[in-house]
Design a protein around this motif. Sequence first.
Motif, PDB file in Angstrom:
ATOM      1  N   GLY A  89       0.696   4.089 -45.030  1.00 33.78           N
ATOM      2  CA  GLY A  89       1.282   2.937 -44.230  1.00 33.78           C
ATOM      3  C   GLY A  89       0.351   1.877 -44.147  1.00 33.78           C
ATOM      4  N   ARG A  90       0.837   0.693 -43.702  1.00 34.39           N
ATOM      5  CA  ARG A  90      -0.143  -0.497 -43.720  1.00 34.39           C
ATOM      6  C   ARG A  90      -0.734  -0.081 -42.208  1.00 34.39           C
ATOM      7  N   THR A  91      -2.067  -0.852 -42.344  1.00 37.66           N
ATOM      8  CA  THR A  91      -2.724  -0.993 -41.027  1.00 37.66           C
ATOM      9  C   THR A  91      -2.014  -1.237 -39.919  1.00 37.66           C
ATOM     10  N   SER A  92      -2.511  -0.482 -38.767  1.00 35.91           N
ATOM     11  CA  SER A  92      -1.721  -0.563 -37.487  1.00 35.91           C
ATOM     12  C   SER A  92      -0.134  -0.508 -37.314  1.00 35.91           C
ATOM     13  N   ASN A  93       0.348   0.318 -38.402  1.00 40.92           N
ATOM     14  CA  ASN A  93       1.782   0.641 -38.070  1.00 40.92           C
ATOM     15  C   ASN A  93       2.046   1.757 -37.216  1.00 40.92           C
ATOM     16  N   GLY A  94       0.864   2.438 -36.952  1.00 39.32           N
ATOM     17  CA  GLY A  94       0.847   3.710 -35.987  1.00 39.32           C
ATOM     18  C   GLY A  94       0.653   4.925 -36.648  1.00 39.32           C
ATOM     19  N   LYS A  95      -0.006   5.055 -37.796  1.00 37.48           N
ATOM     20  CA  LYS A  95      -0.106   6.318 -38.390  1.00 37.48           C
ATOM     21  C   LYS A  95      -1.083   7.222 -37.365  1.00 37.48           C
ATOM     22  N   SER A  96      -2.101   6.757 -36.819  1.00 40.59           N
ATOM     23  CA  SER A  96      -3.147   7.705 -36.067  1.00 40.59           C
ATOM     24  C   SER A  96      -2.228   8.138 -34.813  1.00 40.59           C
ATOM     25  N   THR A  97      -1.305   7.109 -34.072  1.00 38.37           N
ATOM     26  CA  THR A  97      -0.565   7.448 -32.962  1.00 38.37           C
ATOM     27  C   THR A  97       0.349   8.654 -33.272  1.00 38.37           C
ATOM     28  N   THR A  98       0.936   8.316 -34.464  1.00 38.41           N
ATOM     29  CA  THR A  98       1.993   9.342 -34.743  1.00 38.41           C
ATOM     30  C   THR A  98       1.336  10.836 -35.135  1.00 38.41           C
ATOM     31  N   SER A 126      -7.915   5.348 -32.856  1.00 35.67           N
ATOM     32  CA  SER A 126      -7.211   4.105 -33.223  1.00 35.67           C
ATOM     33  C   SER A 126      -8.144   3.157 -34.152  1.00 35.67           C
ATOM     34  N   GLY A 127      -7.646   2.686 -35.286  1.00 38.89           N
ATOM     35  CA  GLY A 127      -8.788   1.729 -35.946  1.00 38.89           C
ATOM     36  C   GLY A 127      -9.571   2.099 -36.666  1.00 38.89           C
ATOM     37  N   ILE A 128     -10.439   3.129 -36.504  1.00 36.41           N
ATOM     38  CA  ILE A 128     -11.715   3.396 -36.904  1.00 36.41           C
ATOM     39  C   ILE A 128     -11.656   3.771 -38.532  1.00 36.41           C
ATOM     40  N   GLY A 129     -10.750   4.612 -38.824  1.00 37.51           N
ATOM     41  CA  GLY A 129     -10.315   5.239 -40.114  1.00 37.51           C
ATOM     42  C   GLY A 129     -10.297   4.040 -41.386  1.00 37.51           C
ATOM     43  N   HIS A 130      -9.917   2.820 -40.651  1.00 33.43           N
ATOM     44  CA  HIS A 130      -9.340   1.921 -41.279  1.00 33.43           C
ATOM     45  C   HIS A 130     -10.474   0.897 -41.551  1.00 33.43           C
ATOM     46  N   THR A 131     -11.199   0.566 -40.701  1.00 33.25           N
ATOM     47  CA  THR A 131     -12.562  -0.278 -41.040  1.00 33.25           C
ATOM     48  C   THR A 131     -13.504   0.244 -41.793  1.00 33.25           C
ATOM     49  N   GLN A 144      10.472   4.732 -39.140  1.00 38.12           N
ATOM     50  CA  GLN A 144      10.452   3.530 -38.553  1.00 38.12           C
ATOM     51  C   GLN A 144      10.121   3.398 -37.077  1.00 38.12           C
ATOM     52  N   ASN A 145       8.731   3.216 -37.213  1.00 41.73           N
ATOM     53  CA  ASN A 145       7.954   3.275 -35.981  1.00 41.73           C
ATOM     54  C   ASN A 145       7.926   1.704 -35.183  1.00 41.73           C
ATOM     55  N   ARG A 146       7.572   2.026 -33.768  1.00 39.98           N
ATOM     56  CA  ARG A 146       7.557   0.770 -33.022  1.00 39.98           C
ATOM     57  C   ARG A 146       9.194   0.312 -32.690  1.00 39.98           C
ATOM     58  N   TRP A 147       9.845   1.499 -32.829  1.00 40.84           N
ATOM     59  CA  TRP A 147      11.475   1.130 -32.408  1.00 40.84           C
ATOM     60  C   TRP A 147      11.507   0.621 -30.921  1.00 40.84           C
ATOM     61  N   ASP A 148      10.387   0.816 -30.167  1.00 45.07           N
ATOM     62  CA  ASP A 148      10.756   0.546 -28.532  1.00 45.07           C
ATOM     63  C   ASP A 148      10.541  -0.851 -28.400  1.00 45.07           C
ATOM     64  N   ILE A 149      10.111  -1.772 -29.631  1.00 40.08           N
ATOM     65  CA  ILE A 149      10.080  -3.179 -29.760  1.00 40.08           C
ATOM     66  C   ILE A 149      11.533  -3.625 -29.589  1.00 40.08           C
ATOM     67  N   VAL A 171      11.836   5.816 -34.512  1.00 43.70           N
ATOM     68  CA  VAL A 171      10.980   6.166 -33.301  1.00 43.70           C
ATOM     69  C   VAL A 171       9.663   5.339 -32.738  1.00 43.70           C
ATOM     70  N   SER A 172       9.426   5.980 -31.652  1.00 40.34           N
ATOM     71  CA  SER A 172       8.012   4.987 -31.101  1.00 40.34           C
ATOM     72  C   SER A 172       7.052   6.106 -30.919  1.00 40.34           C
ATOM     73  N   ALA A 173       6.090   6.129 -31.757  1.00 40.36           N
ATOM     74  CA  ALA A 173       5.207   6.939 -31.558  1.00 40.36           C
ATOM     75  C   ALA A 173       4.091   6.757 -30.370  1.00 40.36           C
ATOM     76  N   LYS A 174       4.260   5.870 -29.958  1.00 35.81           N
ATOM     77  CA  LYS A 174       3.398   5.312 -28.763  1.00 35.81           C
ATOM     78  C   LYS A 174       3.922   5.923 -27.462  1.00 35.81           C
ATOM     79  N   GLU A 175       5.417   5.777 -27.437  1.00 31.73           N
ATOM     80  CA  GLU A 175       5.910   6.278 -26.229  1.00 31.73           C
ATOM     81  C   GLU A 175       5.897   7.874 -26.340  1.00 31.73           C
TER      82      GLU A 175
HETATM   83  P1  GDP Z   1      -2.674   2.855 -37.803  1.00 37.95           P
HETATM   84  O1  GDP Z   1      -3.583   1.689 -38.222  1.00 37.95           O
HETATM   85  O2  GDP Z   1      -1.397   2.906 -38.723  1.00 37.95           O
HETATM   86  O3  GDP Z   1      -3.400   4.221 -37.688  1.00 37.95           O
HETATM   87  O4  GDP Z   1      -2.111   2.386 -36.204  1.00 37.95           O
HETATM   88  P2  GDP Z   1      -2.461   2.870 -34.829  1.00 37.95           P
HETATM   89  O5  GDP Z   1      -1.812   4.349 -34.751  1.00 37.95           O
HETATM   90  O6  GDP Z   1      -4.117   2.948 -34.642  1.00 37.95           O
HETATM   91  O7  GDP Z   1      -1.794   1.709 -33.978  1.00 37.95           O
HETATM   92  C1  GDP Z   1      -2.031   0.510 -33.985  1.00 37.95           C
HETATM   93  C2  GDP Z   1      -1.693   0.030 -32.608  1.00 37.95           C
HETATM   94  O8  GDP Z   1      -0.253  -0.030 -32.557  1.00 37.95           O
HETATM   95  C3  GDP Z   1      -2.308   0.579 -31.352  1.00 37.95           C
HETATM   96  O9  GDP Z   1      -2.662  -0.197 -30.549  1.00 37.95           O
HETATM   97  C4  GDP Z   1      -1.226   1.482 -30.966  1.00 37.95           C
HETATM   98  O10 GDP Z   1      -1.138   1.800 -29.467  1.00 37.95           O
HETATM   99  C5  GDP Z   1       0.245   0.590 -31.189  1.00 37.95           C
HETATM  100  N1  GDP Z   1       1.292   1.573 -31.566  1.00 37.95           N
HETATM  101  C6  GDP Z   1       1.270   2.677 -32.394  1.00 37.95           C
HETATM  102  N2  GDP Z   1       2.671   3.075 -32.379  1.00 37.95           N
HETATM  103  C7  GDP Z   1       3.351   2.215 -31.646  1.00 37.95           C
HETATM  104  C8  GDP Z   1       4.903   2.139 -31.254  1.00 37.95           C
HETATM  105  O11 GDP Z   1       5.654   3.110 -31.447  1.00 37.95           O
HETATM  106  N3  GDP Z   1       5.271   1.113 -30.469  1.00 37.95           N
HETATM  107  C9  GDP Z   1       4.277   0.160 -29.958  1.00 37.95           C
HETATM  108  N4  GDP Z   1       4.831  -0.854 -29.183  1.00 37.95           N
HETATM  109  N5  GDP Z   1       3.022   0.164 -30.379  1.00 37.95           N
HETATM  110  C10 GDP Z   1       2.629   1.206 -30.973  1.00 37.95           C
END
Ligand code: GDP
Length: 417
Positions: free
Chosen positions: A83-92, A104-109, A236-241, A285-289
């Motif tokens: 997925g794109r950077t910051s979509n939430g792969k690591s969080t998932t 979070s973040g390191i793998g991508h930089t 479909q992540n970040r659905w909490d938004i 889903v919301s990986a973060k929640e």
């Molecule tokens: P990656 O670059 O795809 O690995 O993304 P990360 O997992 O590092 O997430 C990037 C940022 O998005 C972090 O600040 C996470 O806390 C945030 N994030 C990840 N999943 C969610 C989510 O489901 N909802 C919200 N609101 N933020 C999320």
Amino acid sequence: RSLGNGKHARSQSPLKFFAEAKKSINDVFKDIAEYVTESQNYLSALPENCKCENAKSVEEFGNMIQGIIEVLTRDHMKVVFFGRTSNGKSTTINAMLRNKIMPSGIGHTTHCFIQVEGCESSEGFLLTEDSDQQKSISDIKQLASALSKVKLKENSLIRILWPKQKCKFLREDVVFLDSPGIDVTPDLDDWIDKHCLDADVFVLVANAESTLMQTEKNFFHKVSSRLSKPNIFILQNRWDISVGEDDPEEVEQVKEQHYQRNVEFLADQLKVVDRQEAKNRIFFVSAKETLISRLHEDNKTPTPHGSLQRNYQERAFAFANFEQAFEVCISKSAVRTKFEQHSQRGRNITSSLRSVMDETHKKSQQQGDKLQEVKSEKESELDFLEKQTLVLTTEMKDKIKAMVEEVERKVSYAMNM
Ligand code: GDP
């Protein structure tokens, strides 16, 4: 050996299917190894003129079986996250592992891949491609700093070995691979060849706030051209938004739109599943929640106020449903992709062994017949040892025949459980 107990264990987690098949196949190979040793011992005691030409290859069979057993113990189920950077792969990944392992973040930089796999030790450690040295990581802060200190080539692989006892998925031999953001690395072919050809499942972590990008789609087109019908899930992540939206109808419309486009992508464009099955591969889903609530649940601490949005339960269920479908899919796929080859090789070895024994039997019979002719008048003088050889060879031949049939039966049992 009892294979029956597995049925009960399997009802606990579909992942057990892989572990059980691995155990059964491993047992079959141990049996074959025993038969090979037995045949080898038997053949070495046989007079030279009774052995067939291929008798020497039995030794080779033994080495091959040992080789397969070694590979088998290292076999695992592999899931790759894209997925794109910051979509939430690591969080998932962290949410699934119920541990904050992935930084979070390191793998991508650094543009590298990070793989998490289980280890038997109680402490985690890190391995990079350029050295065998284990770098200890007792906590995640240390991991982040360890990662920033090592100099890494683009597309290289960092392996995090994390105690199996801490995570269910790692205990069951699942390996997680996190990739650099698909938007920042141009050479997808290289990626696929290096890291994806042995993957059992791909998880596309998409951002529910936008539609799938062409680069995300391209990646899967390329994967599909290299692997036949790859297993793909779309989160479909970040659905909490979405709960921030005032109009619930609008939220439903957005959801429906995502569904439509994702189904079209999986079923019509990639053609990896039909439209019906495609719907079962998409989760909001919301990986973060999920991560936050699981960490607090495991620590038995209350989740901080405001960290979970309205209707959180719905997204938590969706995440759990994703995991359930994922478990079934990955273990089935891994049994097929990892073990089918082994069992084919096992079959080839047992049938070669059988033909060696058949030929040996024929040859000793011929020897026996010759002796018979020479000593026809004095039947009773037929060398006792020669006679014995004949009897034993027949016995051995029957045994190998029975063994080949048993192997066939056990292999097909393990593959079809
Ligand atoms: P990656 O670059 O795809 O690995 O993304 P990360 O997992 O590092 O997430 C990037 C940022 O998005 C972090 O600040 C996470 O806390 C945030 N994030 C990840 N999943 C969610 C989510 O489901 N909802 C919200 N609101 N933020 C999320």
